[in-house]
Write a protein that holds these residues in place. Structure first.
Motif, PDB file in Angstrom:
ATOM      1  N   VAL A 176       0.845  -1.203   0.000  1.00 27.99           N
ATOM      2  CA  VAL A 176       0.000   0.000   0.000  1.00 27.99           C
ATOM      3  C   VAL A 176       0.876   1.246   0.000  1.00 27.99           C
ATOM      4  O   VAL A 176       0.628   2.210  -0.742  1.00 27.99           O
ATOM      5  N   ASN A 177       1.903   1.245   0.836  1.00 29.69           N
ATOM      6  CA  ASN A 177       2.807   2.387   0.933  1.00 29.69           C
ATOM      7  C   ASN A 177       3.446   2.685  -0.423  1.00 29.69           C
ATOM      8  O   ASN A 177       3.504   3.842  -0.860  1.00 29.69           O
ATOM      9  N   ALA A 178       3.929   1.641  -1.104  1.00 28.84           N
ATOM     10  CA  ALA A 178       4.563   1.818  -2.410  1.00 28.84           C
ATOM     11  C   ALA A 178       3.558   2.344  -3.443  1.00 28.84           C
ATOM     12  O   ALA A 178       3.899   3.196  -4.277  1.00 28.84           O
ATOM     13  N   ALA A 179       2.323   1.859  -3.373  1.00 33.22           N
ATOM     14  CA  ALA A 179       1.295   2.306  -4.315  1.00 33.22           C
ATOM     15  C   ALA A 179       0.967   3.781  -4.111  1.00 33.22           C
ATOM     16  O   ALA A 179       0.767   4.530  -5.080  1.00 33.22           O
ATOM     17  N   ILE A 180       0.926   4.216  -2.860  1.00 35.16           N
ATOM     18  CA  ILE A 180       0.656   5.634  -2.563  1.00 35.16           C
ATOM     19  C   ILE A 180       1.805   6.502  -3.071  1.00 35.16           C
ATOM     20  O   ILE A 180       1.580   7.557  -3.687  1.00 35.16           O
ATOM     21  N   LEU A 181       3.040   6.084  -2.823  1.00 36.03           N
ATOM     22  CA  LEU A 181       4.196   6.844  -3.301  1.00 36.03           C
ATOM     23  C   LEU A 181       4.176   6.959  -4.827  1.00 36.03           C
ATOM     24  O   LEU A 181       4.511   8.008  -5.386  1.00 36.03           O
ATOM     25  N   LYS A 182       3.776   5.879  -5.503  1.00 36.72           N
ATOM     26  CA  LYS A 182       3.687   5.912  -6.961  1.00 36.72           C
ATOM     27  C   LYS A 182       2.618   6.902  -7.412  1.00 36.72           C
ATOM     28  O   LYS A 182       2.816   7.652  -8.376  1.00 36.72           O
TER      29      LYS A 182
END
Length: 229
Positions: A176-182
């Motif tokens: 989830v964290n990586a998806a938000i950063l993207k």
């Protein structure tokens, strides 16, 4: 004498002496640490590390607050709250990334199983996850593993008990964290130090394929080195 003969190192001790002779720039190390803390959303640690090291983060630390709340909700098993927070922050994210949405739904199902709410778990799987399983074979496999937990008196000791471990929540929190950063067009969606560790593993695999003797790192977490074999 060939190049291989000149550079061959026969013992672990020689490798360690060689490694210790190489200088590492302290500022670069500190930047890697700060990048990890910011990327993973460890705001308080990043603030303290900034004070101690003098390294400035690449983003305003207050911008981490939303990601922190989402991560904490996931880590503590509050999947519905996490989903609401994600939708408030980026309403289109879960619509565009259905696999990520499935993982959040799967975690909610796991929490129902963990609390022994069997009927609710079955009803939730039927109403929210069955169609996802029909459309994607990989999703179906993950869903079957999750439902299989219900077949065991002690799901934690079952072959699928890994789904109930804190590490599984952490894995999804990182996704989830990586998806938000993207979504926010950040330069990096994963800590740079993880790329370095993967590079070490890849390099060792290449050396193994060529049957080259070298001192191998057998445990990244402790930097344990075994002598050349």
């Amino acid at each position: 004498m060939s190049f291989h003969d000149k550079t061959e190192i026969s013992s672990k001790e020689e490798w360690i002496r060689l490694l210790e002779s190489k200088e590492l720039n302290r500022t670069n190390m500190n930047k890697l640490i700060m990048n990890y803390l910011v990327t993973e959303g460890f705001k308080e640690a990043a603030e303290k590390f900034q004070q101690e090291s003098g390294v400035c983060p690449s983003v305003e630390l207050n911008s981490l607050d939303d990601r922190i709340r989402i991560r904490e909700a996931i880590i503590n098993g509050r999947m519905q709250e996490a989903t609401v927070l994600i939708n408030q922050l980026h309403p289109e994210l879960l619509d565009n990334d259905r696999y990520l949405y499935f993982h959040l739904q799967q975690l909610h199902l796991i929490e129902l199983i963990r609390s022994n709410r069997v009927e609710k778990a079955l009803a939730f799987a039927q109403s929210h996850l069955s169609e996802a399983g029909e459309d994607d074979p990989s999703v179906l496999s993950e869903l079957e593993r999750t439902i299989a937990l219900l077949a065991f008196e002690d799901p934690h000791s079952s072959p699928f008990g890994d789904l109930l471990q804190p590490a599984h929540r952490q894995k999804i929190a990182s996704e989830v964290n990586a998806a938000i950063l993207k979504m926010e067009h950040q330069e990096s969606t994963h800590p740079k130090i993880s790329s370095l560790l993967k590079l070490i593993l890849w390099s060792q695999q290449q050396l193994d394929k060529k049957n080259i003797k070298y001192a191998k790192i057998t445990d990244l977490s402790t930097a344990t080195i075994e002598g050349p074999k």
